[in-house]
Scaffold this active site. Structure first.
Site, PDB file in Angstrom:
ATOM      1  N   TYR A  86       0.952  -1.038   0.019  1.00 58.25           N
ATOM      2  CA  TYR A  86       0.196   0.015  -0.062  1.00 58.25           C
ATOM      3  C   TYR A  86       0.865   1.254   0.009  1.00 58.25           C
ATOM      4  O   TYR A  86       0.619   2.213  -0.776  1.00 58.25           O
ATOM      5  CB  TYR A  86      -0.993  -0.059   1.269  1.00 58.25           C
ATOM      6  CG  TYR A  86      -1.879   1.064   1.301  1.00 58.25           C
ATOM      7  CD1 TYR A  86      -3.176   1.184   0.703  1.00 58.25           C
ATOM      8  CD2 TYR A  86      -1.564   2.394   1.922  1.00 58.25           C
ATOM      9  CE1 TYR A  86      -3.884   2.340   0.731  1.00 58.25           C
ATOM     10  CE2 TYR A  86      -2.270   3.507   2.049  1.00 58.25           C
ATOM     11  CZ  TYR A  86      -3.610   3.333   1.543  1.00 58.25           C
ATOM     12  OH  TYR A  86      -4.157   4.487   1.288  1.00 58.25           O
ATOM     13  N   HIS A 102       6.397  -7.931  -0.221  1.00 61.93           N
ATOM     14  CA  HIS A 102       6.604  -7.502   1.440  1.00 61.93           C
ATOM     15  C   HIS A 102       7.905  -8.233   1.623  1.00 61.93           C
ATOM     16  O   HIS A 102       8.116  -9.286   1.979  1.00 61.93           O
ATOM     17  CB  HIS A 102       5.375  -8.411   2.183  1.00 61.93           C
ATOM     18  CG  HIS A 102       4.065  -7.665   2.164  1.00 61.93           C
ATOM     19  ND1 HIS A 102       3.665  -6.828   2.941  1.00 61.93           N
ATOM     20  CD2 HIS A 102       3.099  -7.882   1.104  1.00 61.93           C
ATOM     21  CE1 HIS A 102       2.375  -6.519   2.550  1.00 61.93           C
ATOM     22  NE2 HIS A 102       2.289  -6.977   1.485  1.00 61.93           N
ATOM     23  N   GLU A 148       9.316  -7.711   4.452  1.00 65.55           N
ATOM     24  CA  GLU A 148       9.567  -8.077   5.849  1.00 65.55           C
ATOM     25  C   GLU A 148       9.132  -9.437   6.018  1.00 65.55           C
ATOM     26  O   GLU A 148       9.404 -10.082   7.157  1.00 65.55           O
ATOM     27  CB  GLU A 148       8.388  -7.076   6.689  1.00 65.55           C
ATOM     28  CG  GLU A 148       7.083  -7.063   6.465  1.00 65.55           C
ATOM     29  CD  GLU A 148       6.566  -6.505   5.123  1.00 65.55           C
ATOM     30  OE1 GLU A 148       7.237  -6.340   4.179  1.00 65.55           O
ATOM     31  OE2 GLU A 148       5.104  -6.162   5.227  1.00 65.55           O
ATOM     32  N   SER A 190       4.398  -9.953  38.373  1.00 67.32           N
ATOM     33  CA  SER A 190       3.458 -11.255  38.255  1.00 67.32           C
ATOM     34  C   SER A 190       3.915 -12.508  37.778  1.00 67.32           C
ATOM     35  O   SER A 190       3.179 -13.418  37.726  1.00 67.32           O
ATOM     36  CB  SER A 190       2.788 -10.681  36.879  1.00 67.32           C
ATOM     37  OG  SER A 190       3.446 -10.929  35.908  1.00 67.32           O
ATOM     38  N   GLY A 191       5.187 -12.583  37.776  1.00 65.16           N
ATOM     39  CA  GLY A 191       5.743 -13.931  37.679  1.00 65.16           C
ATOM     40  C   GLY A 191       6.175 -14.154  36.142  1.00 65.16           C
ATOM     41  O   GLY A 191       6.782 -14.972  35.480  1.00 65.16           O
ATOM     42  N   GLY A 192       5.525 -13.178  35.385  1.00 70.61           N
ATOM     43  CA  GLY A 192       5.809 -13.165  33.914  1.00 70.61           C
ATOM     44  C   GLY A 192       7.166 -12.784  33.580  1.00 70.61           C
ATOM     45  O   GLY A 192       7.682 -12.049  34.346  1.00 70.61           O
ATOM     46  N   VAL A 193       7.535 -12.932  31.937  1.00 72.38           N
ATOM     47  CA  VAL A 193       8.838 -12.573  31.630  1.00 72.38           C
ATOM     48  C   VAL A 193       9.034 -10.833  32.027  1.00 72.38           C
ATOM     49  O   VAL A 193      10.140 -10.327  32.474  1.00 72.38           O
ATOM     50  CB  VAL A 193       9.036 -12.557  30.107  1.00 72.38           C
ATOM     51  CG1 VAL A 193      10.105 -12.325  29.678  1.00 72.38           C
ATOM     52  CG2 VAL A 193       8.388 -14.077  29.916  1.00 72.38           C
ATOM     53  N   ASP A 194       7.936 -10.061  31.319  1.00 73.24           N
ATOM     54  CA  ASP A 194       8.307  -8.696  31.734  1.00 73.24           C
ATOM     55  C   ASP A 194       8.514  -8.265  33.171  1.00 73.24           C
ATOM     56  O   ASP A 194       9.505  -7.205  33.297  1.00 73.24           O
ATOM     57  CB  ASP A 194       7.031  -8.052  30.867  1.00 73.24           C
ATOM     58  CG  ASP A 194       6.815  -8.486  29.463  1.00 73.24           C
ATOM     59  OD1 ASP A 194       7.608  -8.942  28.915  1.00 73.24           O
ATOM     60  OD2 ASP A 194       5.612  -8.323  29.091  1.00 73.24           O
ATOM     61  N   SER A 195       7.617  -8.507  33.889  1.00 71.77           N
ATOM     62  CA  SER A 195       7.824  -7.938  35.295  1.00 71.77           C
ATOM     63  C   SER A 195       8.976  -8.587  35.960  1.00 71.77           C
ATOM     64  O   SER A 195       9.735  -7.971  36.665  1.00 71.77           O
ATOM     65  CB  SER A 195       6.607  -8.009  35.979  1.00 71.77           C
ATOM     66  OG  SER A 195       6.294  -9.297  36.327  1.00 71.77           O
TER      67      SER A 195
END
Ligand code: XMP
Length: 512
Positions: free
Chosen positions: A86, A172, A174, A226-231
């Site tokens: 596009y 594309h 990408e 939270s125990g998740g990766v990010d935190s």
């Protein structure tokens, strides 16, 4: 909050599904980039002064009245532009060429021939496969533009005005289906835009530690873990910067997987920060009693989480900062939906800053992708099981028990899910995400000489890169049979195991 590299590539999003993939491709080449919506692009380009601009693809036709547009003035800024699909058609239309509806929609890979005299394709083969996905076609180029690639079906598969440094591809580059996509991006970034490779996670860690120290001074910071990766990675980074000025609060809602709460507790207790573990499982179970509807479950869990966290936070006096592990996709999503909030809607702590007054919110990862956060985790020596943790929904097993939640059902699911995960982890090739779901149905079976009437368990294992779409993981039938036997023999309350063979879409990965 984040010292960004001086050089930036701006990706203008024309509502395309691949904008994020473009951003990943650029960052993988150690160049910093940001995505900006087409409405805000003109101002962003003027203020951020990017080294280069990439126009994304998009679902619209350029000649429709309401299709996404951009201020034509940017073509005279002398900033290199790469238009994709596009984006390429928009360049043609805005600069005086012609785009028309194609006779047939073209989708799929096609052998494409290239002029390697173009800087964009220099050093590449003269012919390779590209992915096309378009319903309109470019029939006439604007003045001074030259065709640089063609295929059997698409006469103008790439074009450029090298004087103006405007390049474009109908295909594309990408996506992985296009061969040598990475080389095309390398050519654009390093030969056309002359970018430097200065986006490295080591520098990010160093700079962020320095900035956090400066910003926080001797004040206190609170983090909802939270125990998740990010935190978890955020906790590690903040600990490095401010040590005991950091308090991480972990609220155990009781819907974690087998042994998980215990592991988190014993792991984080050892860290050089204040760690508060709150066992609120009874409170959550009580609040969720009798609730069957998935969205209601999520809301109740979110609200209860805030209440419990707030109570704990108030015990810690004089906290000025709240740290959140918000990452770039959360920001992009809220921006794309035109929502004002930049706080993770998925995340457990959504709503906290409004409830408790903090001087400031710290979100050092707000421009990072998940892989980049994982890389930081590895560089900070977090264990594999945290850094490469599977995504796990904030409401946890509560949305993997269909219908009403009881302590008994929770125990059944924890045991069955544990067996399933342990077995899958033995596989050489593992799915991207895998878990068990306790269904709200019972069925008849025979165990020994007796009739049984027990719950049914669904197993879900999917292959995905971005979790937006997913394929079914082709688990060998022998393996499934073995897992089923193990579960039914070891978990009282289950007498039938089913394997989910639905892709996303039309199904979602989670059941609720
Ligand atoms: P769906 O079910 O939408 O899930 O296909 C896509 C991915 O998101 C995860 N997921 C969540 N993560 N809070 C989260 O942090 C949530 O409420 C939540 N719901 C789904 C899901 O596990 C999958 O990886």
């Amino acid at each position: 909050m984040l010292e960004k590299p001086k050089e930036i590539i701006l990706i203008v999003n024309f509502k395309g599904q691949y904008s994020r993939i473009i951003a990943r491709r650029v960052r993988e080449l150690f160049v910093y980039c940001e995505i900006v919506g087409f409405e805000d692009a003109f101002n962003a380009i003027k203020t951020k002064k990017p080294k280069g601009i990439i126009f994304s693809g998009g679902p619209d036709s350029v000649f429709l009245k309401d299709s996404p547009k951009i201020n034509k003035e940017i073509f005279s800024f002398n900033i290199p532009i790469l238009g994709i699909c596009y984006g390429a058609q928009l360049i043609v239309k805005e600069m005086g060429g012609l785009v028309e509806p194609a006779k047939t929609r073209e989708f799929g890979t096609v052998k494409t021939e290239f002029k390697t005299s173009s800087l964009l394709f220099s050093g590449l083969k003269v012919s390779f496969n590209t992915l096309m996905s378009h319903t309109d076609e470019i029939v006439k180029l604007p003045e001074n533009f030259k065709v640089t690639a063609k295929s059997k079906t698409t006469k103008i598969a790439a074009f450029e005005d090298s004087e103006k440094k405007i390049y474009a591809t109908q295909f594309h580059p990408e996506v992985l289906d296009t061969e040598f996509g990475e080389e095309i991006f390398k050519n654009f970034l390093f030969k056309v835009c002359r970018c430097e490779q200065n986006w490295h996670m080591e520098d990010f860690i160093k700079n962020t530690v320095k900035e956090v120290k400066k910003k926080v001074g001797d004040k206190k910071v609170l983090l909802a873990l939270s125990g998740g990766v990010d935190s978890c990675v955020l906790a590690a980074l903040l600990q490095k910067a401010i040590k005991k000025q950091l308090t991480a609060v972990f609220v155990d809602h009781g819907f974690l997987r087998e042994n998980e709460a215990k592991e988190i507790n014993s792991y984080f207790k050892e860290w050089e920060m204040n760690f508060v573990f709150v066992d609120a499982s009874e409170i959550f179970l009580e609040k969720i009693k009798g609730v069957k509807e998935p969205e209601e479950k999520r809301k109740i869990i979110g609200k209860t989480f805030i209440e419990v966290f707030e109570k704990e936070a108030k015990k810690i006096k004089d906290v000025e900062f709240l740290a959140q592990g918000t990452i770039y996709p959360d920001i992009i999503e809220s921006g794309e939906n035109n929502k004002k909030s930049t706080i993770k809607s998925h995340h457990n702590v959504g709503g906290l800053p409004e409830k408790i007054k903090f001087k400031e919110i710290l979100e050092p990862f707000r421009f990072l992708f998940k892989d980049e956060v994982r890389e930081i985790g590895k560089k900070l020596n977090l264990p594999e099981r945290i850094v490469n943790r599977q995504p796990f929904p904030g409401p946890g097993l509560a949305i993997r028990i269909i219908g009403e939640i009881t302590k008994e059902k929770l125990e059944i699911l924890k045991k069955a899910d544990h067996i399933f995960r342990k077995e899958v982890e033995k596989l050489k090739e593992k799915p991207s995400q895998f878990f068990a779901v306790l269904l709200n149905t019972k069925s008849v079976g025979v165990m020994g000489d007796c009739r049984s009437y027990c719950y049914n368990l669904a197993l879900r294992a999917v292959e995905t890169k971005d979790f937006m779409t997913a394929r079914v993981f082709a688990m060998p039938i022998e393996k499934l049979e073995q897992i089923s036997k193990k579960i039914v023999n070891n978990v009282a309350g289950i007498n039938r195991v089913l394997y989910d063979v639905t892709t996303k879409p039309p199904a979602t990965i989670e059941f609720e």
